[in-house]
Design an enzyme around this catalytic site. Structure first.
Site, PDB file in Angstrom:
ATOM      1  N   TYR A 115      12.929 129.557 -24.876  1.00 21.46           N
ATOM      2  CA  TYR A 115      13.093 130.564 -24.152  1.00 21.46           C
ATOM      3  C   TYR A 115      12.327 131.697 -24.553  1.00 21.46           C
ATOM      4  CZ  TYR A 115      17.926 130.309 -23.380  1.00 21.46           C
ATOM      5  OH  TYR A 115      19.608 129.291 -22.992  1.00 21.46           O
ATOM      6  N   LYS A 118      17.779 116.560 -30.299  1.00 17.88           N
ATOM      7  CA  LYS A 118      17.093 115.330 -29.494  1.00 17.88           C
ATOM      8  C   LYS A 118      16.327 114.683 -30.021  1.00 17.88           C
ATOM      9  CE  LYS A 118      18.892 113.180 -25.045  1.00 17.88           C
ATOM     10  NZ  LYS A 118      20.178 112.206 -25.349  1.00 17.88           N
ATOM     11  N   ASP A 134      23.833 115.494 -26.296  1.00 17.22           N
ATOM     12  CA  ASP A 134      24.747 114.608 -25.477  1.00 17.22           C
ATOM     13  C   ASP A 134      26.218 114.304 -26.504  1.00 17.22           C
ATOM     14  OD1 ASP A 134      22.857 113.029 -27.195  1.00 17.22           O
ATOM     15  OD2 ASP A 134      22.852 111.672 -24.840  1.00 17.22           O
ATOM     16  N   ASP A 147      22.758 127.649 -27.364  1.00 19.54           N
ATOM     17  CA  ASP A 147      23.431 128.713 -26.359  1.00 19.54           C
ATOM     18  C   ASP A 147      24.311 127.723 -25.767  1.00 19.54           C
ATOM     19  OD1 ASP A 147      23.688 130.228 -24.126  1.00 19.54           O
ATOM     20  OD2 ASP A 147      21.632 130.663 -23.734  1.00 19.54           O
ATOM     21  N   ASP A 202      28.957 127.645 -25.998  1.00 22.62           N
ATOM     22  CA  ASP A 202      29.496 128.285 -24.814  1.00 22.62           C
ATOM     23  C   ASP A 202      30.873 127.224 -24.589  1.00 22.62           C
ATOM     24  OD1 ASP A 202      28.835 130.816 -24.897  1.00 22.62           O
ATOM     25  OD2 ASP A 202      27.826 129.922 -22.731  1.00 22.62           O
TER      26      ASP A 202
END
Length: 348
Positions: free
Chosen positions: A137, A187, A219, A243, A247
């Protein structure tokens, strides 16, 4: 007097922040003062920028910030630096808000609203801590041409060890105040950024021998949130992964309209907002669920203003309202935004 900067923003933002302000005034009386500022698409249309200087000055001057939502389809064609979403990124950067706390806990009355089976959903009681100042970001980004003349977009993901150590300590401290378990999500099997993340988290863990640390690839974490969310106490992760996972956790807990969040600096000053977006398709129709914003206001009292008793009152009132059958449209009911606020105030 304690000053709260109220930045309603776009879409349903003004509707839900209005209900949170009503609840705060009911609980805190004249101990709080409120000053509103323009932000997001509404600010661009009025001032030519999504984060005008006067809004940033207000945010810096205030003791805490209550934020609605940003996002306006009318602004989608603007250059990236002028889009509404740049307002929240700018506030995070200028105020050094590096730690995003997103609790996800299922209210028992909403077990049927979760996308998960009730026996799985009822075990959800976790906090996701998302780093806010790094990752793709804020990394170098742009558009370029390849040697063959084809368009190519790029976004650089990076963290330095100090940024990782700072958010790791927030994770460990949060776990210490809860149930003593911290899961670091990365990751590291693919990304060098994640390998550094994992190495630094392990180094910081030496300061917290009382906390059980585990690691999980992102994942797998997404899968585990669906099949066994009860295993998590506190999750700490980077900006991009946080992020997405937060959600996902919101829908596991019943509705994105129910989850609050806090974005904190190193001294506890924070910006508090629901994790949902501006929902322009229902803006102005009274359909928005204000509970996530009301619960964000409770987090503001707890974390930045040190008014834990008042925060407890608000959270208990929300629980009682739900237990009494109060439901907005996203929860399968028919109450409008103001009526949902009324039910919480009645329980106070």
């Amino acid at each position: 007097m304690t000053l709260i900067a109220v930045l309603p923003g776009d879409g349903i933002g003004p509707e839900v922040t209005a209900e949170a302000m009503r609840v705060l005034k009911q609980v805190c009386g004249d101990r709080l003062s409120f000053e509103e500022g323009l932000v997001g698409g509404s600010a661009y249309k009025a001032k030519g920028h999504p984060l005008p200087p006067e809004t940033l000055e207000l945010a810096k001057r205030a003791d805490a910030i209550l934020f609605g939502a940003v996002g306006d389809p009318d602004c989608d064609s603007l250059e990236r630096a002028l889009r509404p979403e740049q307002a929240i990124l700018g506030l995070r950067k200028h105020l050094a808000l590096f730690a995003n706390l997103r609790p996800a806990k299922l209210f028992p009355e909403l077990a049927d609203a979760s996308a998960l089976r009730p026996e799985v959903a009822k075990a959800i009681d976790l906090v996701i801590i998302r780093e806010l100042n790094g990752d793709v970001y804020f990394g170098e980004k742009g558009m370029r041409k390849t040697a063959s003349g084809r368009r190519e977009g790029y976004d650089v993901m990076s963290y330095n060890e100090d940024e990782v150590a700072r958010i790791a300590r927030t994770g460990f401290e949060t776990a210490r105040a809860r149930h003593g378990k911290l899961c670091s999500v990365d990751k590291a099997n693919v990304l060098e950024t994640s390998q550094l993340w994992r190495d630094v988290v392990i180094e910081v863990s030496a300061e917290y021998p009382d906390i059980a640390l585990s690691h999980m690839y992102v994942d797998n974490a997404a899968m585990q949130l669906v099949c066994n969310p009860g295993q998590f106490d506190v999750i700490v992760t980077g900006n991009l992964f946080g992020d997405i996972l937060s959600d996902q956790a919101s829908m596991c807990a019943g509705s994105i309209g129910m989850l609050p969040s806090a974005s904190l600096d190193a001294n506890g000053k924070g910006l508090y907002e629901p994790i949902h977006g501006s929902a322009p398709d229902i803006a102005g129709q009274g359909k928005a669920n204000p509970l996530a914003t009301i619960l964000s206001a409770a987090m503001m009292l707890r974390y930045s203003l040190k008014m834990a008793d008042e925060a407890d009152r608000i959270e208990a009132a929300v629980a009682k309202a739900l237990a009494g059958g109060a439901r907005s449209g996203d929860l399968g009911g028919s109450l409008n935004t103001t009526q949902m606020g009324d039910t919480v105030i009645a329980q106070l």
